[in-house]
Design a protein around this motif. Sequence first.
Motif, mmCIF file in Angstrom:
data_model
loop_
_atom_site.group_PDB
_atom_site.id
_atom_site.type_symbol
_atom_site.label_atom_id
_atom_site.label_comp_id
_atom_site.label_asym_id
_atom_site.label_seq_id
_atom_site.Cartn_x
_atom_site.Cartn_y
_atom_site.Cartn_z
ATOM 1 N N MET A 96 0.643 -1.746 -0.101
ATOM 2 C CA MET A 96 0.306 0.038 0.485
ATOM 3 C C MET A 96 1.080 1.866 -0.263
ATOM 4 O O MET A 96 1.516 1.768 1.038
ATOM 5 C CB MET A 96 -0.785 -0.047 1.455
ATOM 6 C CG MET A 96 -2.026 -1.707 1.164
ATOM 7 S SD MET A 96 -2.547 -1.902 2.150
ATOM 8 C CE MET A 96 -3.949 -0.459 3.119
ATOM 9 N N HIS B 195 0.772 4.546 -1.327
ATOM 10 C CA HIS B 195 -0.180 5.464 -0.909
ATOM 11 C C HIS B 195 -0.327 5.751 0.427
ATOM 12 O O HIS B 195 -1.347 6.702 0.698
ATOM 13 C CB HIS B 195 -0.678 6.166 -2.236
ATOM 14 C CG HIS B 195 0.694 6.159 -3.455
ATOM 15 N ND1 HIS B 195 0.218 5.567 -4.341
ATOM 16 C CD2 HIS B 195 1.708 7.221 -3.117
ATOM 17 C CE1 HIS B 195 1.456 5.862 -5.217
ATOM 18 N NE2 HIS B 195 2.359 6.657 -4.855
ATOM 19 N N THR B 196 -1.200 4.666 1.061
ATOM 20 C CA THR B 196 -2.213 4.494 2.019
ATOM 21 C C THR B 196 -1.487 3.856 3.329
ATOM 22 O O THR B 196 -1.156 3.349 3.162
ATOM 23 C CB THR B 196 -2.882 3.061 1.482
ATOM 24 O OG1 THR B 196 -3.686 3.641 0.278
ATOM 25 C CG2 THR B 196 -3.911 3.622 2.914
ATOM 26 N N TRP C 82 -10.762 6.429 8.119
ATOM 27 C CA TRP C 82 -9.943 6.401 8.914
ATOM 28 C C TRP C 82 -11.057 4.747 8.767
ATOM 29 O O TRP C 82 -12.157 4.917 9.067
ATOM 30 C CB TRP C 82 -8.916 5.728 9.977
ATOM 31 C CG TRP C 82 -9.537 6.341 11.190
ATOM 32 C CD1 TRP C 82 -10.395 7.702 11.294
ATOM 33 C CD2 TRP C 82 -10.660 5.156 12.508
ATOM 34 N NE1 TRP C 82 -11.083 8.070 12.820
ATOM 35 C CE2 TRP C 82 -11.482 6.047 13.428
ATOM 36 C CE3 TRP C 82 -10.548 4.192 11.907
ATOM 37 C CZ2 TRP C 82 -11.669 5.309 14.290
ATOM 38 C CZ3 TRP C 82 -11.507 3.605 13.689
ATOM 39 C CH2 TRP C 82 -12.167 4.092 14.147
ATOM 40 N N LEU D 135 -1.293 13.149 0.247
ATOM 41 C CA LEU D 135 -0.504 12.313 0.624
ATOM 42 C C LEU D 135 0.390 11.600 -0.807
ATOM 43 O O LEU D 135 1.286 10.910 0.308
ATOM 44 C CB LEU D 135 -1.845 10.560 0.940
ATOM 45 C CG LEU D 135 -2.659 11.048 2.104
ATOM 46 C CD1 LEU D 135 -3.714 9.823 1.911
ATOM 47 C CD2 LEU D 135 -2.407 10.879 3.776
ATOM 48 N N HIS E 156 -5.872 13.640 -0.905
ATOM 49 C CA HIS E 156 -5.585 13.071 -1.278
ATOM 50 C C HIS E 156 -4.157 13.708 -2.295
ATOM 51 O O HIS E 156 -3.076 12.069 -2.293
ATOM 52 C CB HIS E 156 -6.511 12.412 -2.706
ATOM 53 C CG HIS E 156 -5.919 11.798 -3.667
ATOM 54 N ND1 HIS E 156 -5.807 11.634 -4.464
ATOM 55 C CD2 HIS E 156 -6.597 10.447 -2.975
ATOM 56 C CE1 HIS E 156 -5.374 10.344 -4.811
ATOM 57 N NE2 HIS E 156 -5.959 9.749 -4.303
ATOM 58 N N LEU F 130 -8.396 12.936 6.727
ATOM 59 C CA LEU F 130 -8.072 11.468 6.588
ATOM 60 C C LEU F 130 -9.503 11.027 7.119
ATOM 61 O O LEU F 130 -9.702 11.478 8.385
ATOM 62 C CB LEU F 130 -7.036 10.685 7.027
ATOM 63 C CG LEU F 130 -5.744 11.142 5.926
ATOM 64 C CD1 LEU F 130 -4.911 11.510 6.911
ATOM 65 C CD2 LEU F 130 -6.089 10.611 4.827
ATOM 66 N N VAL G 266 -6.373 1.580 8.404
ATOM 67 C CA VAL G 266 -6.343 2.069 7.081
ATOM 68 C C VAL G 266 -7.030 3.921 7.344
ATOM 69 O O VAL G 266 -7.502 3.941 7.340
ATOM 70 C CB VAL G 266 -6.889 1.541 6.111
ATOM 71 C CG1 VAL G 266 -6.259 1.967 4.511
ATOM 72 C CG2 VAL G 266 -7.027 0.085 5.993
ATOM 73 N N TRP G 267 -6.119 4.464 6.299
ATOM 74 C CA TRP G 267 -6.312 5.769 6.509
ATOM 75 C C TRP G 267 -6.707 6.391 4.595
ATOM 76 O O TRP G 267 -6.024 6.520 4.216
ATOM 77 C CB TRP G 267 -5.235 6.805 6.821
ATOM 78 C CG TRP G 267 -4.942 6.580 8.667
ATOM 79 C CD1 TRP G 267 -4.587 5.861 9.082
ATOM 80 C CD2 TRP G 267 -5.124 7.545 9.173
ATOM 81 N NE1 TRP G 267 -4.191 5.155 10.484
ATOM 82 C CE2 TRP G 267 -4.840 6.701 10.827
ATOM 83 C CE3 TRP G 267 -5.851 8.325 9.937
ATOM 84 C CZ2 TRP G 267 -5.153 7.688 12.422
ATOM 85 C CZ3 TRP G 267 -5.970 9.445 10.434
ATOM 86 C CH2 TRP G 267 -5.170 8.541 11.807
ATOM 87 N N THR G 268 -7.689 7.198 4.289
ATOM 88 C CA THR G 268 -7.543 7.585 2.836
ATOM 89 C C THR G 268 -7.995 8.438 2.929
ATOM 90 O O THR G 268 -8.829 9.254 3.872
ATOM 91 C CB THR G 268 -8.474 6.662 2.224
ATOM 92 O OG1 THR G 268 -9.431 6.251 2.947
ATOM 93 C CG2 THR G 268 -8.199 4.898 2.381
#
Length: 288
Positions: free
Chosen positions: A118, A120-121, A242, A270, A267, A240, A257-259
Motif C-alpha cells: 500500500m 500511498h496509503t 479511517w 498523501l 489525497h 483523513l 487504514v487511512w484514506t
Amino acid sequence: MKRDPRRHDLGEFLKARRAELAPAVVGLPDGGPRRVAGLRREEIAVLAAISTDYYARLEQGRIQPSPSVLESLARVLHLDDDQRAYLYELAANNEFRAPRRPSHPRVQPQLQRMLDDMAHTPAFVIGPRTEIVAWNAMAAALITDFGKIPEKQRYYIRLLITDPAMRDLYADWEGVTRLAIAQMRMHNTNNPGDVRLAALVGELSAQDEQFRRWWGAHDVAVRDTGNKHLRHPVVGSLYLDWNAVTWAADPDLQIIVWTAEPGTPTHDSLRVLASWSADSSRSTRSST
C-alpha cells in the motif's frame, strides 16, 4: 471467594453511567443540590422496577443480573448501542466460556506484505490494548517512526498521552485520546484481569491526570470507522477517513487504514508524503 472481575467492571460501569444522568433526563424533579453527581441508587432502582438492595449489589459486583434487569437498566440509563453491547458482554454468563487473553500478537508475513504494497496509503495493525504490531512506510511517515519505539512501549494510547508530537499532530487531540481510551476498554471486555493491560493503565494513570479521569469514566466505543484532522509537520493539514478491518487469522488484530477522497487536497498531500517518505528512506540507506 474471589470476586469476578467482570462483575466488578459491570458495577463500575453502572456507577459511571448513573453519575452522568440528570434527574430531568429521566423525568424526575431536580429536588435541589445533591451530594453526588447524577441519580441516586434508589432512583435507578425505582425506574428499573427492582429493589434498591438488588441494584446496590449489582454495583458492588456481588450478583449476576438477569436479562430482563439488563434490558431495564439499559433503558433507564439511556445507553447507546456500544454501551448496551458492553453491558451485555460484561454480564454474560462465563461459566462455560474460557477467558480470552491475548499475549503477544504477532503479524503473519502475508499481512506485512499487504501493508507494504500500500504505497500511498497509511496503514498499521493494532491489538486490543492498542499495541502497534505492524505498519507500513506511509504510517510511519504520517504518524511516527514506530520502529524507533521499544516494543514494550509501542502502544498507541501511550504515544497519545506521553508524546508531545502526537498532541500537535491531532487537531482534536482530546477527542482522539478519549475515543482511543473508550475503544481500548470496549475491546478488552473479554480480558478481565489482563496483566499487561493493568500495567499499561497503571503506568498512564500515574503519569497523567487526564488519562486517569478519562479511564475512570468507563466510556466505551467500538473501533470501526471515523475521520480525523491531522496537522502534519511536512505536508500540513490533512482530513483523513479511517477504517478498522479485523484480521480473520487473528480476531484480536485490526488493520487501520487511512484514506482520502480522490481529487481532494488531502489525497494529493498523501502522494507528496509518499514521495517524501521514499526520498527519506533512500537518504537513510545511502548514509549507512
